[in-house]
Design an enzyme around this catalytic site. Structure first.
Site, PDB file in Angstrom:
ATOM      1  N   THR A  61       0.832  -1.211   0.000  1.00  0.00           N
ATOM      2  CA  THR A  61       0.000   0.000   0.000  1.00  0.00           C
ATOM      3  C   THR A  61       0.858   1.249   0.000  1.00  0.00           C
ATOM      4  O   THR A  61       0.564   2.231  -0.707  1.00  0.00           O
ATOM      5  CB  THR A  61      -0.934   0.001   1.226  1.00  0.00           C
ATOM      6  OG1 THR A  61      -1.709  -1.194   1.224  1.00  0.00           O
ATOM      7  CG2 THR A  61      -1.861   1.210   1.197  1.00  0.00           C
ATOM      8  N   ASP A  96      -6.989  -3.515  -3.113  1.00  0.00           N
ATOM      9  CA  ASP A  96      -6.339  -4.444  -2.188  1.00  0.00           C
ATOM     10  C   ASP A  96      -7.059  -5.796  -2.244  1.00  0.00           C
ATOM     11  O   ASP A  96      -8.240  -5.854  -2.607  1.00  0.00           O
ATOM     12  CB  ASP A  96      -6.393  -3.870  -0.767  1.00  0.00           C
ATOM     13  CG  ASP A  96      -5.362  -4.499   0.146  1.00  0.00           C
ATOM     14  OD1 ASP A  96      -4.489  -5.245  -0.353  1.00  0.00           O
ATOM     15  OD2 ASP A  96      -5.414  -4.240   1.373  1.00  0.00           O
ATOM     16  N   THR A 141      -1.995 -10.949  -1.254  1.00  0.00           N
ATOM     17  CA  THR A 141      -1.145 -11.841  -0.474  1.00  0.00           C
ATOM     18  C   THR A 141      -1.271 -13.276  -0.979  1.00  0.00           C
ATOM     19  O   THR A 141      -0.581 -14.156  -0.489  1.00  0.00           O
ATOM     20  CB  THR A 141      -1.538 -11.794   1.016  1.00  0.00           C
ATOM     21  OG1 THR A 141      -2.929 -12.124   1.146  1.00  0.00           O
ATOM     22  CG2 THR A 141      -1.295 -10.402   1.598  1.00  0.00           C
TER      23      THR A 141
END
Length: 325
Positions: free
Chosen positions: A58, A102, A151
């Site tokens: 981020t 995200d 992730t």
């Protein structure tokens, strides 16, 4: 002054490229990409960052937006539930904006199908009506850049991964030296005096991750302020002992997992689901949070037969190695 968590986290976030420590190869590649796009007067191509949580995905996105002077809109894969949600976000972008997504691996597949032409051609296809009378309306979108983070890179579909023509970048874990510098910089922003010895101690217990390092710094600062003393290595040791983080950065849960493998299952090999059931924890938590760090430190081995504790795990937990089968 009362500190709000989000404001404090933003305070510790680097605001200039020169303040961003680590990930040198990625920074060099991004500098070329952004400079070339700026010289051509175009928005940068779409970018994907992946890697474990807390490594700066981020933060890099914010720095890119600052570098090119772009506005930045933020969302996440789970927040985009319907095609209409995505259409609303994209149609409200201004020319040159960055859209940060995200957890992009959690996008619905139907959403992905709508996102593809938006990323490739700058168009948004919307179906109006239902049944035989349904028709497709194509909207032209302003020039924009998607920066995505995940992730779980392997959970992304191949077609979605291929749309990130600006580059797919894997963030690496940080060295203790880099983390100590990050902690020193954060201490300055918090107006806290921190010795090199204390900074290195925090770094060594931070699981190679800046987010964890800053968390440990903040908790150590709290104890130092309550006691009215300087933030020394002694205070760091006392703080981390209180919250159950040992000299290797292992938490109570980490140690419980290792002890389960060693004491209940004679060091392994033992399956993930068996370990999880034994300690009452979700297998996904152990696999995604604990095991990567164990493997980095060489505390376990993984094979098709399961998880097995290494000699280093026995030594760290002070269990005689001759207790092995």
């Amino acid at each position: 002054m009362t500190e709000i968590k989000g404001q404090l986290d933003n305070l510790l976030r680097p605001s200039r490229w020169e303040d961003y420590i680590g990930q040198e190869s990625i920074k060099k590649n991004l500098d070329i990409l952004l400079t070339a796009a700026k010289n051509r007067g175009h928005a940068p191509e779409h970018i994907l960052f992946y890697g474990p949580p807390g490594l700066g995905k981020t933060t890099l996105s914010y720095l890119i937006a600052g570098q090119i002077g772009a506005g930045m809109k933020i969302t996440s894969g789970p927040a985009i539930e319907k095609v209409g949600d995505l259409a609303s976000i994209l149609s409200n972008l201004n020319s040159g904006d960055i859209l940060f997504i995200d957890e992009i691996h959690r996008l619905n597949k139907n959403i992905e199908e709508v996102l593809y032409p938006a990323m490739e051609n700058g168009t948004l296809d919307i179906i109006v009506g239902k049944g035989p009378s349904a028709r497709t309306v194509q909207l032209e979108l302003p020039s924009f850049t998607i920066i995505a983070a995940t992730t779980r890179f392997s959970d992304m579909s191949a077609p979605l991964r291929s749309r990130f023509s600006g580059g797919v970048y894997r963030l690496e874990y940080y060295s203790n030296k880099e983390l100590a510098r990050i902690v020193q910089n954060s201490a300055q922003k918090l107006d806290v005096e921190l010795s090199e010895e204390a900074a290195l101690e925090i770094a060594q217990r931070s699981r190679f991750t800046p987010r964890t390092a800053n968390y440990l710094l903040k908790r150590s600062r709290d104890l130092a302020e309550i006691k009215g003393v300087e933030l020394s290595k002694k205070i760091v040791d006392e703080t981390l002992d209180m919250i159950g983080i040992d000299e290797l950065g292992l938490t109570d849960l980490d140690r419980q997992i290792l002890l389960t493998i060693i004491e209940k299952y004679k060091g392994g090999p033992v399956g993930l689901s068996t370990i999880a059931a034994s300690i009452g924890e979700e297998p996904s938590t152990i696999e995604e949070v604990n095991e990567p760090y164990f493997l980095q430190l060489g505390l376990i081995q993984k094979s098709s037969r399961g998880r097995e504790a290494t000699d280093k795990a026995y030594e760290h937990l002070k269990i005689p190695i001759n207790k092995r089968r």
